[in-house]
Design an enzyme around this catalytic site. Structure first.
Site, PDB file in Angstrom:
ATOM      1  N   VAL A 194      42.944  37.697  43.255  1.00 31.91           N
ATOM      2  CA  VAL A 194      42.069  38.557  44.066  1.00 31.91           C
ATOM      3  C   VAL A 194      42.484  38.480  45.541  1.00 31.91           C
ATOM      4  CG1 VAL A 194      39.705  39.101  44.762  1.00 31.91           C
ATOM      5  CG2 VAL A 194      40.139  38.236  42.452  1.00 31.91           C
TER       6      VAL A 194
ATOM      7  N   ALA B 237      33.514  35.586  45.691  1.00 32.00           N
ATOM      8  CA  ALA B 237      34.128  34.612  44.770  1.00 32.00           C
ATOM      9  C   ALA B 237      33.061  33.964  43.896  1.00 32.00           C
ATOM     10  CB  ALA B 237      34.914  33.578  45.556  1.00 32.00           C
ATOM     11  N   ARG B 238      32.404  32.962  44.428  1.00 29.14           N
ATOM     12  CA  ARG B 238      31.353  32.279  43.668  1.00 29.14           C
ATOM     13  C   ARG B 238      30.316  31.725  44.632  1.00 29.14           C
ATOM     14  NH1 ARG B 238      32.572  34.552  39.899  1.00 29.14           N
ATOM     15  NH2 ARG B 238      33.048  33.876  37.775  1.00 29.14           N
TER      16      ARG B 238
ATOM     17  N   GLU C 269      21.865  33.007  40.188  1.00 30.93           N
ATOM     18  CA  GLU C 269      21.881  34.451  39.960  1.00 30.93           C
ATOM     19  C   GLU C 269      20.980  34.812  38.787  1.00 30.93           C
ATOM     20  OE1 GLU C 269      26.009  35.585  39.705  1.00 30.93           O
ATOM     21  OE2 GLU C 269      26.402  34.947  41.741  1.00 30.93           O
TER      22      GLU C 269
ATOM     23  N   HIS D 182      26.484  40.535  42.060  1.00 30.58           N
ATOM     24  CA  HIS D 182      27.679  40.078  41.313  1.00 30.58           C
ATOM     25  C   HIS D 182      28.395  41.262  40.648  1.00 30.58           C
ATOM     26  CE1 HIS D 182      29.534  36.296  39.303  1.00 30.58           C
ATOM     27  NE2 HIS D 182      30.412  37.274  39.335  1.00 30.58           N
TER      28      HIS D 182
ATOM     29  N   ALA E 141      33.513  42.372  39.437  1.00 30.66           N
ATOM     30  CA  ALA E 141      34.325  42.826  38.293  1.00 30.66           C
ATOM     31  C   ALA E 141      33.728  44.070  37.652  1.00 30.66           C
ATOM     32  CB  ALA E 141      34.427  41.707  37.264  1.00 30.66           C
TER      33      ALA E 141
HETATM   34  N1  LIG Z   1      32.471  38.687  42.076  1.00 34.52           N
HETATM   35  C1  LIG Z   1      33.103  38.851  40.923  1.00 34.52           C
HETATM   36  O1  LIG Z   1      32.625  39.505  40.021  1.00 34.52           O
HETATM   37  C2  LIG Z   1      34.445  38.200  40.736  1.00 34.52           C
HETATM   38  C3  LIG Z   1      35.478  38.879  40.065  1.00 34.52           C
HETATM   39  C4  LIG Z   1      36.728  38.263  39.948  1.00 34.52           C
HETATM   40  C5  LIG Z   1      36.917  36.989  40.463  1.00 34.52           C
HETATM   41  N2  LIG Z   1      35.873  36.349  41.067  1.00 34.52           N
HETATM   42  C6  LIG Z   1      36.045  35.016  41.624  1.00 34.52           C
HETATM   43  O2  LIG Z   1      36.978  35.121  42.684  1.00 34.52           O
HETATM   44  C7  LIG Z   1      37.675  33.891  42.819  1.00 34.52           C
HETATM   45  C8  LIG Z   1      39.167  34.165  42.796  1.00 34.52           C
HETATM   46  O3  LIG Z   1      39.540  34.723  41.549  1.00 34.52           O
HETATM   47  P1  LIG Z   1      41.090  34.920  41.201  1.00 34.52           P
HETATM   48  O4  LIG Z   1      41.161  35.741  39.979  1.00 34.52           O
HETATM   49  O5  LIG Z   1      41.840  35.337  42.413  1.00 34.52           O
HETATM   50  O6  LIG Z   1      41.481  33.415  40.837  1.00 34.52           O
HETATM   51  P2  LIG Z   1      42.935  32.764  41.003  1.00 34.52           P
HETATM   52  O7  LIG Z   1      42.904  31.520  40.191  1.00 34.52           O
HETATM   53  O8  LIG Z   1      43.998  33.781  40.734  1.00 34.52           O
HETATM   54  O9  LIG Z   1      43.012  32.395  42.555  1.00 34.52           O
HETATM   55  C9  LIG Z   1      42.236  31.378  43.141  1.00 34.52           C
HETATM   56  C10 LIG Z   1      43.034  30.821  44.307  1.00 34.52           C
HETATM   57  O10 LIG Z   1      42.206  29.862  44.955  1.00 34.52           O
HETATM   58  C11 LIG Z   1      43.033  28.758  45.309  1.00 34.52           C
HETATM   59  N3  LIG Z   1      42.300  27.533  45.529  1.00 34.52           N
HETATM   60  C12 LIG Z   1      41.999  26.557  44.629  1.00 34.52           C
HETATM   61  N4  LIG Z   1      41.348  25.540  45.250  1.00 34.52           N
HETATM   62  C13 LIG Z   1      41.257  25.898  46.555  1.00 34.52           C
HETATM   63  C14 LIG Z   1      40.703  25.244  47.685  1.00 34.52           C
HETATM   64  N5  LIG Z   1      40.154  24.021  47.595  1.00 34.52           N
HETATM   65  N6  LIG Z   1      40.770  25.885  48.869  1.00 34.52           N
HETATM   66  C15 LIG Z   1      41.337  27.104  48.971  1.00 34.52           C
HETATM   67  N7  LIG Z   1      41.903  27.757  47.923  1.00 34.52           N
HETATM   68  C16 LIG Z   1      41.853  27.155  46.737  1.00 34.52           C
HETATM   69  C17 LIG Z   1      44.016  28.658  44.152  1.00 34.52           C
HETATM   70  O11 LIG Z   1      45.180  27.933  44.536  1.00 34.52           O
HETATM   71  C18 LIG Z   1      44.319  30.126  43.872  1.00 34.52           C
HETATM   72  O12 LIG Z   1      45.419  30.590  44.627  1.00 34.52           O
HETATM   73  C19 LIG Z   1      37.169  33.001  41.683  1.00 34.52           C
HETATM   74  O13 LIG Z   1      36.100  32.215  42.175  1.00 34.52           O
HETATM   75  C20 LIG Z   1      36.636  33.992  40.687  1.00 34.52           C
HETATM   76  O14 LIG Z   1      35.663  33.408  39.859  1.00 34.52           O
HETATM   77  C21 LIG Z   1      34.657  36.935  41.234  1.00 34.52           C
END
Ligand SMILES: NC(=O)c1ccc[n+]([C@@H]2O[C@H](COP(=O)([O-])OP(=O)(O)OC[C@H]3O[C@@H](n4cnc5c(N)ncnc54)[C@H](O)[C@@H]3O)[C@@H](O)[C@H]2O)c1
Length: 318
Positions: free
Chosen positions: A154, A233-234, A263, A281, A284
């Site tokens: 993302v 993100a979360r 949530e 939320h 996605a």
């Molecule tokens: N709102 C939504 O509906 C929705 C949809 C998709 C993803 N998300 C959330 O978005 C976030 C990212 O998703 P993604 O698909 O890109 O995941 P991803 O695993 O591809 O990317 C996550 C990134 O965060 C990095 N990371 C890990 N620990 C870290 C830290 N301590 N500090 C900084 N960076 C760190 C990882 O190295 C990775 O590059 C996740 O929390 C996911 O659950 C939310």
């Protein structure tokens, strides 16, 4: 031969159901919205469990699934699955990285525009019959610095969009691949550097022990006054009460928030804050993303259950 049962606990797109149908050895049972005790009972002899973000695949649920071999998360975040409990029972956990990345990235960038131009408040004023041009003088994204906390699927998509909009992008991610970030034109930085340099900050890290409460009062104090913050993100990564205080103090000019500690929220102070644009939320929540993740998880679970092939495994069970 008896078919292997896969329980779908959160609704998935019909395209995903059709994809499961390509595996004749599998039988899909769809029972969504079950409370935890009923979910545990419904698992019965199911070998597979499909969840999105609503169902909590807790230790109790996992232990109730005596025949479970695989849990599939149609999405990216796996914080609703007790991975340790699954691993102990040699249950493979799969997710669908990238399947909803564009959707989440577009929402994050959409919130950045909404914050910078106050689009939702301007619309609400029109709905109330006012023609108020003075209250909504905004700022531009062009030439501003965006700080990304986490640059995976993302965050990478947000970086690509932001670069296209003429923004400078810095990222804090201890596990980032420098060649990937360099190719995106993104400068890797420490968290403190990012906080000090950014006009916009967008959070795209997973919720882990490391990221829990990462953006707290101390972090807000290090940000630029007037920063715009987005969290798609979360919940739990940004300390909600500290963000409310930073908004009240004018340190943060506005925040776009798609994810919450609880949530729906137990405490609505953040979602109802006048400087917050809140969404339930929806990251996605596009037709395309739901097709992507449901088809991906069907293919991956089918491949594992019929051929033992592990694609996008989150844990190791051998
Ligand atoms: N709102 C939504 O509906 C929705 C949809 C998709 C993803 N998300 C959330 O978005 C976030 C990212 O998703 P993604 O698909 O890109 O995941 P991803 O695993 O591809 O990317 C996550 C990134 O965060 C990095 N990371 C890990 N620990 C870290 C830290 N301590 N500090 C900084 N960076 C760190 C990882 O190295 C990775 O590059 C996740 O929390 C996911 O659950 C939310």
């Amino acid at each position: 031969m008896a078919k292997m049962k896969v329980l779908v606990a959160d609704s998935i797109a019909k395209e995903g159901v059709a994809e499961f149908g390509k595996f004749p050895g599998l039988e899909l049972v769809v029972k969504t919205g079950l409370p935890p005790a009923d979910l545990a009972a419904a698992l019965g002899d199911a070998v597979g469990l499909v969840v999105r973000s609503a169902t909590q695949a807790s230790r109790a649920v996992i232990e109730a699934g005596k025949a479970l071999k695989v849990i599939g998360r149609a999405g990216a975040g796996v914080d609703n699955i007790d991975i340790a409990a699954a691993t102990e029972r040699r249950i493979l956990v799969l997710n669908t990285p990238g399947g909803n990345a564009e959707a989440a990235a577009e929402l994050a960038v959409g919130l950045m525009f909404c914050l910078a131009r106050e689009i939702p408040r301007a619309d609400a004023s029109m709905k109330a019959g006012a023609w108020d041009k003075k209250s909504f003088s905004g700022t531009e994204l062009l030439g501003k610095t965006l700080g990304l906390v986490g640059i995976g699927n993302v965050g990478g998509a947000v970086a690509r969009m932001a670069r296209g909009l003429g923004m400078a992008v810095v990222a804090f991610d201890p596990y980032a691949k420098p060649d990937k970030t360099a190719a995106l034109g993104v400068h890797l930085a420490s968290l403190d550097e990012l906080l000090a340099a950014s006009d916009f900050i967008s959070v795209h890290a997973p919720r882990t022990d490391e990221t829990k409460n990462l953006l707290d009062a101390k972090a807000f104090a290090k940000m630029r006054t007037g920063v715009l913050l987005v969290n798609c993100a979360r919940g739990g990564i940004v300390v909600e009460k500290d963000l409310v205080a930073a908004l009240d103090a004018g340190k943060v000019r506005g925040a776009g928030v798609d994810v919450f500690d609880k949530e729906p929220p137990a405490d609505w102070a953040l979602a109802k804050h006048p400087k917050v644009i809140a969404t339930p939320h929806l990251g996605a929540g596009t037709a395309e993303a739901q097709v992507n993740v449901s088809v991906m998880i069907a293919r991956q679970m089918g491949a594992y259950l019929t051929r033992g092939e592990a694609i996008n495994a989150v844990n190791a069970v051998n």
